[in-house]
Design a protein around this motif. Structure first.
Motif, PDB file in Angstrom:
ATOM      1  N   GLY A  83     -12.058  68.611  67.239  1.00  0.00           N
ATOM      2  CA  GLY A  83     -13.431  68.456  67.703  1.00  0.00           C
ATOM      3  C   GLY A  83     -14.209  69.755  67.641  1.00  0.00           C
ATOM      4  O   GLY A  83     -15.392  69.768  67.270  1.00  0.00           O
ATOM      5  N   THR A 124     -14.824  70.775  63.803  1.00  0.00           N
ATOM      6  CA  THR A 124     -15.782  69.900  63.121  1.00  0.00           C
ATOM      7  C   THR A 124     -17.096  69.755  63.898  1.00  0.00           C
ATOM      8  O   THR A 124     -17.960  68.965  63.510  1.00  0.00           O
ATOM      9  CB  THR A 124     -15.175  68.511  62.900  1.00  0.00           C
ATOM     10  OG1 THR A 124     -14.825  67.937  64.170  1.00  0.00           O
ATOM     11  CG2 THR A 124     -13.936  68.593  62.018  1.00  0.00           C
ATOM     12  N   GLN A 158     -17.651  68.359  66.610  1.00  0.00           N
ATOM     13  CA  GLN A 158     -17.772  67.073  67.293  1.00  0.00           C
ATOM     14  C   GLN A 158     -17.362  67.292  68.752  1.00  0.00           C
ATOM     15  O   GLN A 158     -16.227  67.026  69.142  1.00  0.00           O
ATOM     16  CB  GLN A 158     -16.893  66.023  66.612  1.00  0.00           C
ATOM     17  CG  GLN A 158     -17.272  65.764  65.165  1.00  0.00           C
ATOM     18  CD  GLN A 158     -16.435  64.670  64.541  1.00  0.00           C
ATOM     19  OE1 GLN A 158     -16.453  63.530  65.011  1.00  0.00           O
ATOM     20  NE2 GLN A 158     -15.705  64.999  63.484  1.00  0.00           N
ATOM     21  N   ILE A 172     -15.685  64.666  71.055  1.00  0.00           N
ATOM     22  CA  ILE A 172     -14.231  64.522  70.909  1.00  0.00           C
ATOM     23  C   ILE A 172     -13.505  65.644  71.642  1.00  0.00           C
ATOM     24  O   ILE A 172     -12.549  65.417  72.384  1.00  0.00           O
ATOM     25  CB  ILE A 172     -13.830  64.511  69.417  1.00  0.00           C
ATOM     26  CG1 ILE A 172     -14.368  63.252  68.747  1.00  0.00           C
ATOM     27  CG2 ILE A 172     -12.311  64.586  69.264  1.00  0.00           C
ATOM     28  CD1 ILE A 172     -14.105  63.207  67.250  1.00  0.00           C
ATOM     29  N   SER A 173     -13.976  66.876  71.420  1.00  0.00           N
ATOM     30  CA  SER A 173     -13.298  68.009  72.055  1.00  0.00           C
ATOM     31  C   SER A 173     -13.435  67.956  73.574  1.00  0.00           C
ATOM     32  O   SER A 173     -12.488  68.288  74.300  1.00  0.00           O
ATOM     33  CB  SER A 173     -13.863  69.328  71.516  1.00  0.00           C
ATOM     34  OG  SER A 173     -15.252  69.437  71.785  1.00  0.00           O
ATOM     35  N   LEU A 222     -12.409  57.474  70.002  1.00  0.00           N
ATOM     36  CA  LEU A 222     -12.680  57.900  68.625  1.00  0.00           C
ATOM     37  C   LEU A 222     -13.259  56.752  67.805  1.00  0.00           C
ATOM     38  O   LEU A 222     -14.299  56.897  67.176  1.00  0.00           O
ATOM     39  CB  LEU A 222     -11.388  58.421  67.980  1.00  0.00           C
ATOM     40  CG  LEU A 222     -10.728  59.620  68.657  1.00  0.00           C
ATOM     41  CD1 LEU A 222      -9.467  60.009  67.915  1.00  0.00           C
ATOM     42  CD2 LEU A 222     -11.693  60.794  68.718  1.00  0.00           C
ATOM     43  N   TRP A 223     -12.563  55.604  67.810  1.00  0.00           N
ATOM     44  CA  TRP A 223     -13.066  54.441  67.065  1.00  0.00           C
ATOM     45  C   TRP A 223     -12.398  53.126  67.442  1.00  0.00           C
ATOM     46  O   TRP A 223     -12.912  52.050  67.167  1.00  0.00           O
ATOM     47  CB  TRP A 223     -12.871  54.663  65.561  1.00  0.00           C
ATOM     48  CG  TRP A 223     -11.437  54.843  65.147  1.00  0.00           C
ATOM     49  CD1 TRP A 223     -10.715  56.003  65.182  1.00  0.00           C
ATOM     50  CD2 TRP A 223     -10.537  53.839  64.650  1.00  0.00           C
ATOM     51  NE1 TRP A 223      -9.437  55.794  64.751  1.00  0.00           N
ATOM     52  CE2 TRP A 223      -9.294  54.474  64.407  1.00  0.00           C
ATOM     53  CE3 TRP A 223     -10.661  52.478  64.381  1.00  0.00           C
ATOM     54  CZ2 TRP A 223      -8.191  53.790  63.921  1.00  0.00           C
ATOM     55  CZ3 TRP A 223      -9.552  51.792  63.895  1.00  0.00           C
ATOM     56  CH2 TRP A 223      -8.349  52.450  63.664  1.00  0.00           C
TER      57      TRP A 223
END
Length: 205
Positions: free
Chosen positions: A32, A35, A37, A40-41, A85-86
C-alpha cells in the motif's frame, strides 16, 4: 478446553500460523505504501496493530494469551483486511464469513469482560441465560457503532455498500454471537481470569 484443542493444533502450530498471517499484513502494508494506496496500507497497519495486542499484554502485564485465542483474533482481522481489497465486492459469501468470525471474537471478548466483572462483584449473580442474551446484544450494539462510523467516515477508510449490506452484516453478526453464546464461552476462560485479576489489582477508592 482451549481453542487449540478444538482445532486439533498445538500451540506451536498456532503461533506459526499467526506469524505467517502477520507477515502477510506486513506485505500488504508495504504494498500500500509503495503503490500509494494508503487505504490498503492504513487497513493493514491497523490490523497488524490489533494482532500485536497480545504481545503488548504479555510485555505490560505478564499475561500470555492462549495461542488459539491469538489465532482467532488474527484470523478475524486478516479476513477483513483481505476482504477490503476486492473480495467483499466480488463475493457476498466472503463478507458473511468475515462478519461471522469477527462477531465471534467481539462476542468472546465481551463475554470475558462481563463474566470477570460478575465474578468480581459480590452483588452480581447473573443467570446463564442472561449471559447468552448479553453476548448477542453486546455484539449487535458494537455492530451499530461500526455502521455509524462507516457512514460518518463516508467511505474514506471502509466502503459503504448500502442498506442491504448493513442488514446482512447484522444477521451474520448475530450468527457469530449466537455461536459463541452456545459453544464458545469456554474458550475464553483464561481471558476471564486475566480480566478478573486486573479488576482485583485496581486500587480501592
Amino acid at each position: 478446553m482451549t481453542l487449540g484443542d478444538a482445532l486439533g493444533l498445538t500451540d506451536a502450530q498456532e503461533r506459526r500460523i499467526v506469524r505467517g498471517l502477520q507477515l502477510g499484513l506486513v506485505v500488504l502494508l508495504g504494498y500500500g505504501v509503495v503503490t500509494f494506496q494508503f487505504g490498503i496500507s492504513g487497513t493493514a497497519g491497523l490490523a497488524l496493530g490489533i494482532t500485536l495486542l497480545p504481545a503488548w499484554l504479555r510485555w505490560e502485564y505478564g499475561y500470555s494469551m492462549d495461542a488459539g485465542l491469538v489465532l482467532w483474533i488474527t484470523t478475524a482481522v486478516i479476513l477483513h483486511t483481505v476482504g477490503s481489497l476486492w473480495l467483499y465486492e466480488a463475493y457476498q459469501w466472503y463478507d458473511e464469513i468475515a462478519h461471522t468470525v469477527s462477531a465471534s471474537v467481539i462476542a468472546g471478548l465481551g463475554y470475558a469482560a462481563f463474566r470477570a466483572f460478575e465474578l468480581h462483584s459480590d452483588e452480581m449473580n447473573v443467570p446463564s441465560t442472561f449471559r447468552s442474551v448479553f453476548i448477542v446484544v453486546f455484539v449487535l450494539a458494537i455492530g451499530v457503532i461500526w455502521e455509524v462510523l462507516e457512514f460518518a467516515l463516508g467511505g474514506a477508510v471502509v466502503t459503504v455498500y448500502g442498506i442491504d449490506d448493513i442488514v446482512t452484516d447484522f444477521v451474520f453478526n448475530a450468527v457469530g454471537a449466537v455461536i459463541v453464546a452456545i459453544l464458545g464461552t469456554g474458550y475464553v476462560g483464561e481471558l476471564v481470569g486475566f480480566f478478573r485479576r486486573r479488576l482485583r489489582s485496581r486500587p480501592e477508592n
